[in-house]
Motif scaffolding. Structure first.
Motif, PDB file in Angstrom:
ATOM      1  N   ALA A  82       0.546  -1.509   0.235  1.00  0.00           N
ATOM      2  CA  ALA A  82       0.322   0.604  -0.192  1.00  0.00           C
ATOM      3  C   ALA A  82       0.983   1.336   0.109  1.00  0.00           C
ATOM      4  N   PRO A  83       1.481   1.720  -1.081  1.00  0.00           N
ATOM      5  CA  PRO A  83       2.404   2.773  -1.379  1.00  0.00           C
ATOM      6  C   PRO A  83       2.013   4.053  -0.505  1.00  0.00           C
ATOM      7  N   GLN A  84       0.753   4.395  -1.081  1.00  0.00           N
ATOM      8  CA  GLN A  84       0.778   5.835  -0.306  1.00  0.00           C
ATOM      9  C   GLN A  84       0.668   6.024   0.512  1.00  0.00           C
ATOM     10  N   LEU A  85      -0.005   4.565   1.816  1.00  0.00           N
ATOM     11  CA  LEU A  85       0.115   4.221   3.300  1.00  0.00           C
ATOM     12  C   LEU A  85       1.454   4.622   3.579  1.00  0.00           C
ATOM     13  N   LEU A  86       2.582   4.304   2.960  1.00  0.00           N
ATOM     14  CA  LEU A  86       3.788   3.809   3.160  1.00  0.00           C
ATOM     15  C   LEU A  86       4.045   5.365   3.223  1.00  0.00           C
ATOM     16  N   ASP A  87       4.629   5.589   2.476  1.00  0.00           N
ATOM     17  CA  ASP A  87       4.774   7.459   2.579  1.00  0.00           C
ATOM     18  C   ASP A  87       4.312   8.053   3.826  1.00  0.00           C
ATOM     19  N   ARG A  88       2.787   8.069   3.837  1.00  0.00           N
ATOM     20  CA  ARG A  88       2.706   8.247   5.571  1.00  0.00           C
ATOM     21  C   ARG A  88       2.932   8.011   6.438  1.00  0.00           C
ATOM     22  N   VAL A  89       2.815   7.019   6.454  1.00  0.00           N
ATOM     23  CA  VAL A  89       3.297   6.262   7.262  1.00  0.00           C
ATOM     24  C   VAL A  89       5.036   6.818   8.056  1.00  0.00           C
ATOM     25  N   ALA A  90       5.608   6.609   6.812  1.00  0.00           N
ATOM     26  CA  ALA A  90       6.742   6.834   6.549  1.00  0.00           C
ATOM     27  C   ALA A  90       7.780   8.070   6.974  1.00  0.00           C
ATOM     28  N   ALA A  91       6.580   9.495   6.864  1.00  0.00           N
ATOM     29  CA  ALA A  91       6.814  10.659   7.130  1.00  0.00           C
ATOM     30  C   ALA A  91       6.489  10.979   8.899  1.00  0.00           C
ATOM     31  N   LEU A  92       5.649  10.324   9.026  1.00  0.00           N
ATOM     32  CA  LEU A  92       5.117  10.115  10.559  1.00  0.00           C
ATOM     33  C   LEU A  92       6.480   9.185  11.549  1.00  0.00           C
ATOM     34  N   GLY A  93       6.991   8.113  11.238  1.00  0.00           N
ATOM     35  CA  GLY A  93       8.313   7.501  11.523  1.00  0.00           C
ATOM     36  C   GLY A  93       8.846   8.415  11.224  1.00  0.00           C
ATOM     37  N   GLU A  94       9.749   9.105  10.590  1.00  0.00           N
ATOM     38  CA  GLU A  94      10.334  10.468  10.435  1.00  0.00           C
ATOM     39  C   GLU A  94      10.556  11.213  11.642  1.00  0.00           C
ATOM     40  N   THR A  95       9.635  12.173  11.883  1.00  0.00           N
ATOM     41  CA  THR A  95       9.325  12.747  12.273  1.00  0.00           C
ATOM     42  C   THR A  95       9.275  12.442  13.925  1.00  0.00           C
TER      43      THR A  95
END
Length: 203
Positions: free
Chosen positions: A58-71
């Motif tokens: 689910a690449p769109q979900l991946l992008d958002r989860v990754a952004a939260l984790g980076e923060t």
């Protein structure tokens, strides 16, 4: 050493064991999947591993989860000692080998007692802990076991860290429970680093 040769790294106890959602071959990825994978490689993580293996479905979900984790991991206000201890508490609570093997060594490197981390691995209260570490651990433990914080625990945490950092701490715990659940379901195995000082528990 991989999970195929080291059972201690396996997530999930099915027999015969298999990783349910491994990294797809690049030629089998969609353009969106390849773009999401490349963004991870180009970012602070420098690779595709852990929860991002199943999230590639689910690449769109991946992008958002990754952004939260980076923060939370790279731009947050919590000291590394507190952040890594909280991650260890969350990963141990839900029995996730990947996050434990990654973050237990980081907690020790950041200054948390190795003895405390090993007690946490065994399912006991970690000690010795500095005052701020104990306050953070108590908040994480209560949150994980009661799904909230009592007034005394909340007040101690606010006095120690301030309201913004308490919000960050609770979000951090929730994030790592979420990605650990995902890896538990996907049977995403741990990756034992050469310097990892601690053993696993049974998957």
């Amino acid at each position: 050493m991989s999970a195929d040769t080291d059972p201690a790294l396996r997530q999930g106890g099915t027999t015969p064991w298999r990783e349910r959602l491994p990294l797809p071959a690049r030629e089998q990825m969609t353009d969106e999947q390849r773009a999401a994978a490349q963004a991870l490689i180009d970012g602070p993580r420098k690779g595709v591993f852990g929860p991002f293996l199943p999230l590639l479905r689910a690449p769109q979900l991946l992008d958002r989860v990754a952004a939260l984790g980076e923060t939370l991991r790279f731009k947050g206000s919590l000291e590394a000692r507190i952040r890594e201890l909280a991650i260890c508490a969350a990963s141990r609570h839900v029995g996730n080998q990947f996050e434990w093997h990654m973050h237990a060594p980081l907690a020790i490197q950041a200054g948390v007692s190795a003895a405390a981390i090993d007690l946490l691995r065994q399912g006991a209260r970690p000690q010795p802990l500095a005052t701020d570490e104990a306050t953070a651990y108590d908040a994480c433990h209560e949150l994980l076991h009661t799904n909230g914080l009592s007034d005394p625990t909340y007040q101690r945490a606010v006095e120690q860290f301030g309201e913004p950092a308490v919000v960050e701490l609770v979000t951090l715990v929730g994030y790592f429970v979420m990605v650990s659940w995902l890896m538990n379901v996907a049977h995403t195995p741990a990756q034992r680093s050469a310097g990892a000082p601690l053993p696993s528990w049974p998957a």
